[in-house]
Design a protein around this motif. Structure first.
Motif, short mmCIF file in Angstrom:
data_model
loop_
_atom_site.label_atom_id
_atom_site.label_comp_id
_atom_site.label_asym_id
_atom_site.label_seq_id
_atom_site.Cartn_x
_atom_site.Cartn_y
_atom_site.Cartn_z
N PHE A 91 0.83 -1.21 0.00
CA PHE A 91 0.00 0.00 0.00
C PHE A 91 0.86 1.26 0.00
CE2 PHE A 91 -2.05 3.35 2.56
CZ PHE A 91 -3.17 3.60 1.77
N SER A 92 1.98 1.23 0.71
CA SER A 92 2.80 2.43 0.90
C SER A 92 3.72 2.73 -0.27
CB SER A 92 3.65 2.29 2.17
OG SER A 92 2.86 2.14 3.31
N LEU A 93 4.17 1.71 -0.98
CA LEU A 93 5.25 1.88 -1.95
C LEU A 93 4.96 2.91 -3.03
CD1 LEU A 93 8.04 1.08 -2.82
CD2 LEU A 93 7.07 -0.87 -4.07
N PRO A 94 3.81 2.88 -3.71
CA PRO A 94 3.58 3.93 -4.73
C PRO A 94 3.60 5.33 -4.14
CG PRO A 94 1.98 2.13 -4.93
CD PRO A 94 2.70 1.92 -3.64
N PHE A 127 6.14 4.47 7.02
CA PHE A 127 6.24 5.29 5.83
C PHE A 127 7.46 6.22 5.83
CE2 PHE A 127 4.68 8.77 2.99
CZ PHE A 127 4.58 8.02 1.84
N PRO A 128 7.79 6.90 6.93
CA PRO A 128 8.95 7.79 6.89
C PRO A 128 10.25 7.07 6.54
CG PRO A 128 7.61 8.23 8.83
CD PRO A 128 7.07 6.99 8.21
N LEU A 129 10.44 5.85 7.03
CA LEU A 129 11.66 5.10 6.70
C LEU A 129 11.72 4.79 5.21
CD1 LEU A 129 11.77 2.57 9.69
CD2 LEU A 129 13.13 4.64 9.39
N MET A 130 10.59 4.42 4.64
CA MET A 130 10.55 4.12 3.22
C MET A 130 10.87 5.37 2.40
SD MET A 130 7.35 2.76 0.91
CE MET A 130 7.39 1.10 1.54
N VAL A 131 10.22 6.48 2.72
CA VAL A 131 10.43 7.71 1.96
C VAL A 131 11.87 8.18 2.08
CG1 VAL A 131 9.81 10.16 1.81
CG2 VAL A 131 8.02 8.44 2.13
N VAL A 183 12.14 -2.95 2.34
CA VAL A 183 12.44 -3.96 3.36
C VAL A 183 12.49 -3.35 4.75
CG1 VAL A 183 14.10 -5.72 4.08
CG2 VAL A 183 13.69 -5.33 1.65
N LEU A 184 13.02 -2.13 4.87
CA LEU A 184 13.01 -1.46 6.17
C LEU A 184 11.58 -1.21 6.65
CD1 LEU A 184 15.88 1.19 5.90
CD2 LEU A 184 15.84 -0.87 7.31
N ALA A 185 10.71 -0.81 5.73
CA ALA A 185 9.32 -0.59 6.09
C ALA A 185 8.65 -1.90 6.50
CB ALA A 185 8.57 0.04 4.92
N PHE A 186 8.99 -2.98 5.82
CA PHE A 186 8.44 -4.30 6.16
C PHE A 186 8.88 -4.70 7.57
CE2 PHE A 186 8.71 -8.93 6.29
CZ PHE A 186 7.44 -9.30 5.88
N ALA A 187 10.19 -4.54 7.85
CA ALA A 187 10.69 -4.90 9.17
C ALA A 187 10.09 -4.02 10.26
CB ALA A 187 12.22 -4.80 9.18
#
Length: 229
Positions: A24-27, A104-108, A154-158
């Protein structure tokens, strides 16, 4: 190491919640990273601060805000429930939303750092050769920032696997529905004789996080080798 049925439920639910949270977050992660790096608009600093706000707010506060916004009688959640019958509070969908917001912040940040390292001259050269903006993004920018996308995902997943405060505030601790590994451990620690089960879940949690980080590093290295880095 043999897990009981409730423990398996918590593990499988955590994996399910984390996977959907990342998908959900990736796009949105790619979109907002691009806006923060390449965008020129008023309020950019405010947007940056809002995206990273979950990193500094207590998770319980984030969960409470989600309850106000997305609860069945919330500002947005009430409309969704009345119009479509969709409810986020006290369901696994709400756990996905809470995990997505907290990770979300880690992914961004990871995607943003990768995009900042992309040489904009390569994009400009492609444009001068007649390539459109969307084609340049898909064929040049996106592949070059792929290591950051992998790391961020992967960081967001963890991070989603370990989410507790916002989740338990927003969707409670319902067995089989919202009881992920952290909330299951919280319950077991407070239950007489539950220490061994909590220890098993702790080991599973550490292993899943470690595997996620190792996979992230391996994929990032492989991606860099393909690009000749």
């Amino acid at each position: 190491m043999i897990l009981s049925d409730p423990e398996w439920q918590a593990v499988l639910l955590s994996l399910r919640v984390s996977l959907f949270a990342v998908l959900f977050s990736l796009p949105f992660g790619i979109l907002f990273a691009w806006l923060l790096v390449r965008g020129r608009f008023p309020g950019k600093a405010l947007l940056d601060s809002l995206i990273h706000l979950p990193l500094v707010l207590p998770p319980v506060v984030v969960g409470y805000l989600l309850l106000i916004l997305m609860g069945r009688r919330g500002i947005i959640g009430g409309w969704l429930y009345d119009a479509f019958g969709v409810s986020f509070a006290f369901s696994w969908r709400g756990a996905v939303l809470a995990a997505a917001v907290m990770s979300f912040p880690l992914m961004v940040r990871a995607i943003r750092l990768a995009l900042e390292a992309v040489d904009i001259k390569l994009e400009q050269a492609a444009c001068t050769l007649g390539a459109g903006r969307w084609r340049v993004f898909c064929t040049i920018t996106l592949p070059l920032m792929s290591p950051g996308i992998i790391v961020g995902t992967v960081l967001a997943f963890a991070r989603s696997l370990g989410e507790f405060g916002a989740t338990i505030t927003f969707v409670s601790n319902i067995p089989g529905e919202t009881r992920t590994i952290p909330s299951a451990m919280y319950t077991l620690i407070q239950t007489p004789g539950g220490e061994s089960a909590a220890a098993r879940l702790c080991v599973i949690s550490v292993l899943l996080a470690l595997i996620s980080l190792l996979i992230s590093e391996w994929l990032a290295r492989r991606s860099r080798k393909r690009m000749g880095g």
